[in-house]
Design a protein around this motif. Structure first.
Motif, PDB file in Angstrom:
ATOM      1  N   GLY A 147      -1.606  13.989  -0.140  1.00  0.00           N
ATOM      2  CA  GLY A 147      -1.421  14.865  -0.835  1.00  0.00           C
ATOM      3  C   GLY A 147       0.123  14.918  -1.628  1.00  0.00           C
ATOM      4  O   GLY A 147       0.576  15.764  -1.969  1.00  0.00           O
ATOM      5  N   VAL A 148       0.612  13.481  -2.416  1.00  0.00           N
ATOM      6  CA  VAL A 148       1.771  13.403  -2.743  1.00  0.00           C
ATOM      7  C   VAL A 148       1.135  13.099  -3.672  1.00  0.00           C
ATOM      8  O   VAL A 148      -0.234  11.778  -4.008  1.00  0.00           O
ATOM      9  CB  VAL A 148       2.816  12.494  -1.723  1.00  0.00           C
ATOM     10  CG1 VAL A 148       3.214  13.659  -0.570  1.00  0.00           C
ATOM     11  CG2 VAL A 148       2.094  11.176  -1.803  1.00  0.00           C
ATOM     12  N   GLU A 149       1.895  12.233  -4.776  1.00  0.00           N
ATOM     13  CA  GLU A 149       1.773  11.571  -6.310  1.00  0.00           C
ATOM     14  C   GLU A 149       3.340  10.278  -6.240  1.00  0.00           C
ATOM     15  O   GLU A 149       3.937  11.047  -6.068  1.00  0.00           O
ATOM     16  CB  GLU A 149       1.908  12.224  -7.338  1.00  0.00           C
ATOM     17  CG  GLU A 149       0.459  13.657  -7.330  1.00  0.00           C
ATOM     18  CD  GLU A 149       0.561  13.790  -8.996  1.00  0.00           C
ATOM     19  OE1 GLU A 149       1.520  14.116  -9.308  1.00  0.00           O
ATOM     20  OE2 GLU A 149      -0.733  14.809  -8.950  1.00  0.00           O
ATOM     21  N   ILE A 150       2.606   9.160  -6.269  1.00  0.00           N
ATOM     22  CA  ILE A 150       3.897   7.811  -6.434  1.00  0.00           C
ATOM     23  C   ILE A 150       3.700   7.369  -7.664  1.00  0.00           C
ATOM     24  O   ILE A 150       2.731   7.296  -8.330  1.00  0.00           O
ATOM     25  CB  ILE A 150       3.131   7.421  -5.211  1.00  0.00           C
ATOM     26  CG1 ILE A 150       3.641   8.235  -3.925  1.00  0.00           C
ATOM     27  CG2 ILE A 150       4.896   6.201  -5.470  1.00  0.00           C
ATOM     28  CD1 ILE A 150       4.340   8.418  -3.159  1.00  0.00           C
ATOM     29  N   TRP A 183       0.969  -1.187   0.115  1.00  0.00           N
ATOM     30  CA  TRP A 183       0.107  -0.174   0.010  1.00  0.00           C
ATOM     31  C   TRP A 183       0.628   1.550  -0.276  1.00  0.00           C
ATOM     32  O   TRP A 183       0.365   2.396   0.101  1.00  0.00           O
ATOM     33  CB  TRP A 183      -0.744   0.270   1.430  1.00  0.00           C
ATOM     34  CG  TRP A 183      -2.043  -1.151   0.815  1.00  0.00           C
ATOM     35  CD1 TRP A 183      -2.587  -2.052   0.348  1.00  0.00           C
ATOM     36  CD2 TRP A 183      -3.429  -0.932   2.153  1.00  0.00           C
ATOM     37  NE1 TRP A 183      -3.942  -2.728   0.282  1.00  0.00           N
ATOM     38  CE2 TRP A 183      -3.826  -2.679   1.537  1.00  0.00           C
ATOM     39  CE3 TRP A 183      -3.395  -0.545   2.863  1.00  0.00           C
ATOM     40  CZ2 TRP A 183      -5.136  -2.079   2.012  1.00  0.00           C
ATOM     41  CZ3 TRP A 183      -5.079  -0.358   3.469  1.00  0.00           C
ATOM     42  CH2 TRP A 183      -5.942  -1.782   3.434  1.00  0.00           C
ATOM     43  N   GLY A 184       1.861   1.042   0.347  1.00  0.00           N
ATOM     44  CA  GLY A 184       3.259   2.418  -0.277  1.00  0.00           C
ATOM     45  C   GLY A 184       3.122   3.324   1.326  1.00  0.00           C
ATOM     46  O   GLY A 184       3.620   4.635   0.306  1.00  0.00           O
ATOM     47  N   LEU A 185       2.958   2.842   1.795  1.00  0.00           N
ATOM     48  CA  LEU A 185       2.973   4.121   3.380  1.00  0.00           C
ATOM     49  C   LEU A 185       5.131   4.016   3.093  1.00  0.00           C
ATOM     50  O   LEU A 185       4.464   6.017   3.710  1.00  0.00           O
ATOM     51  CB  LEU A 185       2.810   3.092   4.526  1.00  0.00           C
ATOM     52  CG  LEU A 185       2.634   4.114   5.445  1.00  0.00           C
ATOM     53  CD1 LEU A 185       0.914   5.067   5.033  1.00  0.00           C
ATOM     54  CD2 LEU A 185       2.309   3.755   6.727  1.00  0.00           C
ATOM     55  N   GLY A 186       5.742   3.563   2.857  1.00  0.00           N
ATOM     56  CA  GLY A 186       7.448   3.661   3.018  1.00  0.00           C
ATOM     57  C   GLY A 186       6.963   5.208   1.883  1.00  0.00           C
ATOM     58  O   GLY A 186       8.108   5.640   2.247  1.00  0.00           O
ATOM     59  N   ALA A 187       6.993   4.229   1.003  1.00  0.00           N
ATOM     60  CA  ALA A 187       6.888   5.688  -0.297  1.00  0.00           C
ATOM     61  C   ALA A 187       5.744   6.974  -0.186  1.00  0.00           C
ATOM     62  O   ALA A 187       7.093   8.259  -0.294  1.00  0.00           O
ATOM     63  CB  ALA A 187       6.195   4.906  -1.379  1.00  0.00           C
ATOM     64  N   ILE A 188       5.185   7.351   0.646  1.00  0.00           N
ATOM     65  CA  ILE A 188       4.374   8.045   1.184  1.00  0.00           C
ATOM     66  C   ILE A 188       4.674   8.723   1.588  1.00  0.00           C
ATOM     67  O   ILE A 188       5.771   9.866   1.765  1.00  0.00           O
ATOM     68  CB  ILE A 188       3.196   7.411   1.394  1.00  0.00           C
ATOM     69  CG1 ILE A 188       2.032   7.321  -0.043  1.00  0.00           C
ATOM     70  CG2 ILE A 188       2.600   9.353   1.916  1.00  0.00           C
ATOM     71  CD1 ILE A 188       0.996   6.573   0.409  1.00  0.00           C
ATOM     72  N   TYR A 189       5.471   8.518   2.885  1.00  0.00           N
ATOM     73  CA  TYR A 189       6.648   9.277   4.002  1.00  0.00           C
ATOM     74  C   TYR A 189       7.534   9.616   3.299  1.00  0.00           C
ATOM     75  O   TYR A 189       8.060  10.778   3.750  1.00  0.00           O
ATOM     76  CB  TYR A 189       6.737   7.858   4.760  1.00  0.00           C
ATOM     77  CG  TYR A 189       8.367   8.412   6.001  1.00  0.00           C
ATOM     78  CD1 TYR A 189       7.416   9.182   7.186  1.00  0.00           C
ATOM     79  CD2 TYR A 189       9.354   8.225   5.840  1.00  0.00           C
ATOM     80  CE1 TYR A 189       8.982   9.794   7.898  1.00  0.00           C
ATOM     81  CE2 TYR A 189      10.096   8.880   6.815  1.00  0.00           C
ATOM     82  CZ  TYR A 189      10.210  10.276   7.932  1.00  0.00           C
ATOM     83  OH  TYR A 189      10.999   9.808   8.705  1.00  0.00           O
ATOM     84  N   CYS A 190       8.520   8.562   1.866  1.00  0.00           N
ATOM     85  CA  CYS A 190       9.646   9.331   1.088  1.00  0.00           C
ATOM     86  C   CYS A 190       9.388  11.157   0.888  1.00  0.00           C
ATOM     87  O   CYS A 190      10.024  11.742   0.527  1.00  0.00           O
ATOM     88  CB  CYS A 190      10.386   8.727   0.356  1.00  0.00           C
ATOM     89  SG  CYS A 190      10.906   7.233   1.990  1.00  0.00           S
ATOM     90  N   ALA A 191       7.875  10.961   0.385  1.00  0.00           N
ATOM     91  CA  ALA A 191       7.449  11.505  -0.939  1.00  0.00           C
ATOM     92  C   ALA A 191       7.200  13.100   0.132  1.00  0.00           C
ATOM     93  O   ALA A 191       7.239  13.953   0.072  1.00  0.00           O
ATOM     94  CB  ALA A 191       7.046  11.837  -2.064  1.00  0.00           C
ATOM     95  N   LYS A 192       6.940  13.176   0.678  1.00  0.00           N
ATOM     96  CA  LYS A 192       5.746  13.290   1.988  1.00  0.00           C
ATOM     97  C   LYS A 192       7.033  14.813   2.409  1.00  0.00           C
ATOM     98  O   LYS A 192       7.108  15.535   2.613  1.00  0.00           O
ATOM     99  CB  LYS A 192       4.633  13.184   2.222  1.00  0.00           C
ATOM    100  CG  LYS A 192       4.016  14.301   3.454  1.00  0.00           C
ATOM    101  CD  LYS A 192       2.274  13.285   4.191  1.00  0.00           C
ATOM    102  CE  LYS A 192       1.545  14.536   4.740  1.00  0.00           C
ATOM    103  NZ  LYS A 192       0.550  13.729   5.404  1.00  0.00           N
ATOM    104  N   THR A 193       8.105  13.366   2.914  1.00  0.00           N
ATOM    105  CA  THR A 193       8.812  14.218   4.477  1.00  0.00           C
ATOM    106  C   THR A 193       9.948  14.778   3.716  1.00  0.00           C
ATOM    107  O   THR A 193      10.720  15.881   3.880  1.00  0.00           O
ATOM    108  CB  THR A 193       8.678  13.366   5.274  1.00  0.00           C
ATOM    109  OG1 THR A 193       8.249  12.259   5.639  1.00  0.00           O
ATOM    110  CG2 THR A 193      10.282  14.351   5.778  1.00  0.00           C
ATOM    111  N   PHE A 194      10.971  14.185   2.622  1.00  0.00           N
ATOM    112  CA  PHE A 194      11.971  14.998   1.797  1.00  0.00           C
ATOM    113  C   PHE A 194      11.405  15.210   1.062  1.00  0.00           C
ATOM    114  O   PHE A 194      12.731  15.410   0.116  1.00  0.00           O
ATOM    115  CB  PHE A 194      12.521  13.799   1.569  1.00  0.00           C
ATOM    116  CG  PHE A 194      12.955  13.127   3.355  1.00  0.00           C
ATOM    117  CD1 PHE A 194      13.137  13.585   4.343  1.00  0.00           C
ATOM    118  CD2 PHE A 194      12.114  11.066   3.429  1.00  0.00           C
ATOM    119  CE1 PHE A 194      13.530  12.688   5.923  1.00  0.00           C
ATOM    120  CE2 PHE A 194      12.826  10.828   4.557  1.00  0.00           C
ATOM    121  CZ  PHE A 194      13.399  11.958   5.282  1.00  0.00           C
ATOM    122  N   GLY A 195      10.793  14.944  -0.370  1.00  0.00           N
ATOM    123  CA  GLY A 195      10.186  15.764  -1.126  1.00  0.00           C
ATOM    124  C   GLY A 195      11.117  14.462  -2.339  1.00  0.00           C
ATOM    125  O   GLY A 195      11.251  15.314  -3.475  1.00  0.00           O
TER     126      GLY A 195
END
Length: 207
Positions: free
Chosen positions: A107-110, A71-83
């Motif tokens: 509020g991010v796109e993966i 479900w991509g929570l790690g991916a979402i964290y990296c996008a949201k926290t570190f751009g």
């Protein structure tokens, strides 16, 4: 846009997730095929990954590949926290509607990619600065495939590889190989939010 708060929305490490009773998640589950490779919920190792990265942040704007994203929570964290510019990879296309639902609430796109580990090439891995993965060694066969991906990634010059796991035996065996072969480090991680999870972070610095 990020979600408004409701009883069925949880937040940890700056990332929101949806409880099993959230109306949108329930609706999606009723409309979509059930993920077939254990991608049917959020796994605790995602929070181990976020906790590790809270203490040792990634460079802003780096390019990240999330292996076996679920479900991509790690991916979402990296996008949201570190751009970070994140590609989420999974062999099961049924996980991506759930990933995109959570991404929208954060509020991010993966970028999604449907591919198995054994389909990854050295040239493709060389495009990324960082590879992450959470709880992706739950079978012996998967651990062997992850080990081969790590070999390729190290040879391709990927700067950092971070995998977290609740210390399942296949992961532990693969981690021992990486410590011996790639000078990996193994860290114990424990989190208490959103509930208690324990495990290891396997980290390879290749720069």
């Amino acid at each position: 846009m990020p979600s408004e708060r409701s009883p069925h929305i949880r937040e940890a490490y700056g990332v929101v997730s949806l409880s099993s009773r959230h109306p949108e998640l329930r609706r999606l589950k009723s409309q979509q095929d059930e993920p077939s490779i254990h991608g049917n919920k959020l796994w605790g190792a995602c929070y181990l990954l976020m906790d590790y990265l809270t203490e040792r942040p990634l460079e802003r704007g780096c390019k990240v590949l999330d292996l076996g994203c679920g479900w991509g929570l790690g991916a979402i964290y990296c996008a949201k926290t570190f751009g970070a510019r994140v590609t989420a990879l999974d062999a099961d296309p049924a996980v991506f509607p759930f990933l995109h639902l959570l991404a929208r609430h954060n509020g991010v796109e993966i970028t999604e990619q449907v591919k198995s580990f054994d389909q990854l090439s050295s040239d493709e891995l060389a495009e990324y600065d960082v590879i992450i993965g959470a709880d992706i060694c739950f079978w012996d066969e998967l651990a062997e495939e992850v080990q081969k991906v790590i070999d390729l990634a190290v040879n391709a010059g990927v700067g950092q590889i971070i995998l977290t796991d609740p210390q399942r035996p296949p992961f532990n065996e693969m981690a021992d190989y990486c410590v011996d072969t790639h000078y990996a480090e193994l860290f114990q991680v424990e989190v208490n939010t959103p509930r208690r999870f324990t495990g290891s972070a396997l980290v390879i610095e290749n720069r």
